[in-house]
Design an enzyme around this catalytic site. Structure first.
Site, PDB file in Angstrom:
ATOM      1  N   GLU A  98       0.832  -1.210   0.000  1.00  0.00           N
ATOM      2  CA  GLU A  98       0.000   0.000   0.000  1.00  0.00           C
ATOM      3  C   GLU A  98       0.865   1.257   0.000  1.00  0.00           C
ATOM      4  O   GLU A  98       0.560   2.237  -0.679  1.00  0.00           O
ATOM      5  CB  GLU A  98      -0.938   0.022   1.220  1.00  0.00           C
ATOM      6  CG  GLU A  98      -2.006  -1.058   1.200  1.00  0.00           C
ATOM      7  CD  GLU A  98      -3.080  -0.844   0.127  1.00  0.00           C
ATOM      8  OE1 GLU A  98      -3.057   0.182  -0.573  1.00  0.00           O
ATOM      9  OE2 GLU A  98      -3.946  -1.740  -0.015  1.00  0.00           O
ATOM     10  N   ARG A 102       0.754   3.846  -3.211  1.00  0.00           N
ATOM     11  CA  ARG A 102       0.170   5.172  -2.954  1.00  0.00           C
ATOM     12  C   ARG A 102       1.246   6.229  -2.758  1.00  0.00           C
ATOM     13  O   ARG A 102       1.217   7.280  -3.404  1.00  0.00           O
ATOM     14  CB  ARG A 102      -0.734   5.127  -1.718  1.00  0.00           C
ATOM     15  CG  ARG A 102      -1.891   4.153  -1.877  1.00  0.00           C
ATOM     16  CD  ARG A 102      -2.882   4.269  -0.737  1.00  0.00           C
ATOM     17  NE  ARG A 102      -3.704   3.062  -0.668  1.00  0.00           N
ATOM     18  CZ  ARG A 102      -4.986   3.018  -0.349  1.00  0.00           C
ATOM     19  NH1 ARG A 102      -5.628   4.104  -0.056  1.00  0.00           N
ATOM     20  NH2 ARG A 102      -5.644   1.866  -0.296  1.00  0.00           N
ATOM     21  N   ASP A 225      -4.717  -9.633  -8.788  1.00  0.00           N
ATOM     22  CA  ASP A 225      -4.969  -8.658  -9.855  1.00  0.00           C
ATOM     23  C   ASP A 225      -3.762  -7.894 -10.437  1.00  0.00           C
ATOM     24  O   ASP A 225      -3.364  -8.095 -11.591  1.00  0.00           O
ATOM     25  CB  ASP A 225      -6.053  -7.650  -9.404  1.00  0.00           C
ATOM     26  CG  ASP A 225      -5.878  -7.105  -7.970  1.00  0.00           C
ATOM     27  OD1 ASP A 225      -4.820  -7.361  -7.379  1.00  0.00           O
ATOM     28  OD2 ASP A 225      -6.799  -6.419  -7.477  1.00  0.00           O
ATOM     29  N   GLU A 337     -11.856   0.815 -10.582  1.00  0.00           N
ATOM     30  CA  GLU A 337     -11.395  -0.051 -11.688  1.00  0.00           C
ATOM     31  C   GLU A 337     -12.285  -0.014 -12.924  1.00  0.00           C
ATOM     32  O   GLU A 337     -11.802   0.021 -14.060  1.00  0.00           O
ATOM     33  CB  GLU A 337     -11.231  -1.494 -11.188  1.00  0.00           C
ATOM     34  CG  GLU A 337     -10.024  -1.728 -10.278  1.00  0.00           C
ATOM     35  CD  GLU A 337     -10.210  -1.242  -8.845  1.00  0.00           C
ATOM     36  OE1 GLU A 337     -11.331  -0.806  -8.490  1.00  0.00           O
ATOM     37  OE2 GLU A 337      -9.237  -1.289  -8.062  1.00  0.00           O
ATOM     38  N   THR A 421      -0.617   1.124 -10.420  1.00  0.00           N
ATOM     39  CA  THR A 421      -1.939   0.568 -10.112  1.00  0.00           C
ATOM     40  C   THR A 421      -2.778   1.514  -9.262  1.00  0.00           C
ATOM     41  O   THR A 421      -3.959   1.279  -9.035  1.00  0.00           O
ATOM     42  CB  THR A 421      -1.813  -0.820  -9.436  1.00  0.00           C
ATOM     43  OG1 THR A 421      -3.079  -1.474  -9.459  1.00  0.00           O
ATOM     44  CG2 THR A 421      -1.312  -0.702  -7.999  1.00  0.00           C
TER      45      THR A 421
HETATM   46  C1  DMJ Z   1      -6.212   0.770  -5.177  1.00  0.00           C
HETATM   47  O1  DMJ Z   1      -5.455   1.037  -4.039  1.00  0.00           O
HETATM   48  C2  DMJ Z   1      -5.390   0.134  -6.257  1.00  0.00           C
HETATM   49  O2  DMJ Z   1      -6.029   0.296  -7.470  1.00  0.00           O
HETATM   50  C3  DMJ Z   1      -5.126  -1.333  -6.017  1.00  0.00           C
HETATM   51  O3  DMJ Z   1      -4.465  -1.933  -7.091  1.00  0.00           O
HETATM   52  C4  DMJ Z   1      -6.419  -2.057  -5.771  1.00  0.00           C
HETATM   53  N1  DMJ Z   1      -7.263  -1.432  -4.824  1.00  0.00           N
HETATM   54  C5  DMJ Z   1      -7.423  -0.006  -4.775  1.00  0.00           C
HETATM   55  C6  DMJ Z   1      -8.655   0.525  -5.447  1.00  0.00           C
HETATM   56  O4  DMJ Z   1      -9.716  -0.296  -5.527  1.00  0.00           O
END
Ligand code: DMJ
Length: 430
Positions: A98, A102, A225, A337, A421
């Site tokens: 995370e 982020r 994912d 998403e 992501t």
């Molecule tokens: C985000 O922090 C990122 O996209 C991660 O890959 C998956 N979950 C959240 C959003 O849903």
């Protein structure tokens, strides 16, 4: 038919302006009630810090969205807060994944967009503090690390947390000229890939010390994912031939075994047999990835499935049994998403259908998740019951992708960036 009927002309620029206004509504609520903290709880109007002390999750995650939206005053204020207050010298054990997607991602993209070397300095400091995660017997990272002491914990991990590091650590390597970041993250990815089953799939949980699988469930949802996303994007951003070949092998296996008609379900990683016909909000990133890989047919069909899922109750559920169309996970935590996929598909196809879908998503968000002070998660998409959190990714991703979906390509040249992501655009400036 219904989808086709939705393909009306959308006044995109006006919609982009509205998204910007909703971003400001959310950001001002953060400023008012959670300034200097990680996230806002919009209903109680209180701040929330993930680890008891703030790592400025929302300002760092949101900064490049402000820059893209031309919110220069807000961006300057957020940047000043980050430069003045953000310190990683903290005795807290943080989740590597995370914090990487982020904070490291946000600092890197903002440093590239502003040219401010101090943001890169912060990223470098954070990267150094995260590096001990890779000191496991297999090289696959532990899940947690203490930012001050370097003490690691969390041996049971998953492909997403192991394989979603190369874009951020790789970019940090290129910008700081320190190969260690790239090498460690790439090795983790390769170690994971090498443990795929005979039919080319990965499971849902693995021990990073023994290298043994703990769960052999295979799917494209949470826990797996973005591993697939980063195989592709590692090749795109760095031109890495190993990543390209790992991507090609993996996507073939996923399409062969995990795809189940118009959906992607959960299968056994060794046999490919369907275990559970379940799909959900997190899996909705996959049309974007399929489209990036050039598979427009599968991408379009899957986004149509995702859209059906959204329309069932007016916002999408966390999980759905796609055979009975019964909701199995009722929350909607403001996830991006499905919007991300609409943006990619609009970019590749120029089909106004995807902007029209975007308008449906935006209207639903305003109707179901807007509060007097920002936006909040839903506990239950069927009853509309609200929870009390505005996750930082709502500002980093959900609103950014909506804004880009309604904007033309001169806001951001798609071909020049690779989104991590968490929707932080990284540029190959090296
Ligand atoms: C985000 O922090 C990122 O996209 C991660 O890959 C998956 N979950 C959240 C959003 O849903």
């Amino acid at each position: 038919m219904f989808l086709a009927a939705l393909a009306f002309a959308v006044h995109s620029t006006a919609l982009a302006d509205q998204v910007r206004a909703e971003f400001l509504h959310s950001w001002h609520a953060y400023e008012k009630y959670a300034w200097g903290h990680d996230e806002l709880r919009p209903l109680s109007r209180t701040p929330y810090d993930w680890y008891g002390q703030s790592l400025l999750m929302t300002p760092v995650d949101a900064l490049d969205t402000m820059l893209l939206m031309g919110l220069n005053d807000e961006a300057a204020k957020a940047k000043a807060l980050i430069l003045e207050k953000l310190s990683f010298d903290k005795d807290i054990s943080v989740q590597n994944f995370e914090v990487t997607i982020r904070l490291l991602g946000g600092l890197l993209s903002a440093s590239q967009m502003t040219g401010d070397e101090r943001l890169l300095g912060l990223a470098d400091d954070l990267g150094t503090r995260l590096l001990p995660v890779f000191d496991s017997p297999t090289g696959m990272p532990y899940r947690f690390v203490n930012l001050r002491t370097g003490k690691t914990s969390g041996t049971k991990s998953n492909p997403a947390e192991i394989g979603t590091l190369i874009l951020e650590f790789g970019t940090l390597s290129k910008l700081t000229h320190k190969p260690v970041y790239y090498d460690k993250a790439k090795n983790a990815l390769v170690q994971l890939y090498n443990r795929r089953s005979k039919i080319g799939l990965v499971g849902e949980e693995i021990d990073v010390e023994s290298g043994e699988w703990i769960s052999r469930r295979s799917h494209i949802g949470g826990g797996i994912d973005s591993y697939y996303e980063y195989l592709f994007k590692c090749a795109r951003l760095f031109g890495d031939a190993d990543c390209r070949s790992m991507w090609e092998t993996s996507i073939r296996a996923v399409n062969k075994y995990v795809q189940d008609g118009d959906w992607y379900g959960e299968v056994d990683m060794d046999t490919g047999k369907v275990r559970k016909p379940e799909f959900g909000a997190l899996q909705a990133f996959f049309p974007a990835l399929l489209a990036s890989g050039g598979d427009m047919g599968r991408a379009g069909r899957l986004e149509a499935s995702c859209f059906r899922m959204w329309l069932l109750h007016g916002t999408e559920p966390e999980a759905l049994d796609y055979r009975t169309m019964r909701v199995t996970g009722r929350a909607y935590p403001l996830r991006p998403e499905i919007i991300e996929s609409a943006y990619y598909l609009r970019h590749f196809t120029h089909d106004p259908l995807y902007s029209a879908m975007g308008r449906v998503f935006f209207d639903s968000l305003m109707k179901c998740c807007r509060t007097g002070d920002g936006y909040t998660v839903l506990r239950n998409v069927i009853t509309g019951e609200k929870g009390d959190l505005m996750p930082s990714y709502f500002l980093a991703e959900t609103l950014k992708y909506l804004y880009l979906l309604f904007s033309d390509d001169n806001i951001l040249s798609f071909d020049e960036v690779t989104f991590n992501t968490e929707a932080h655009p990284l540029r190959r400036t090296w």
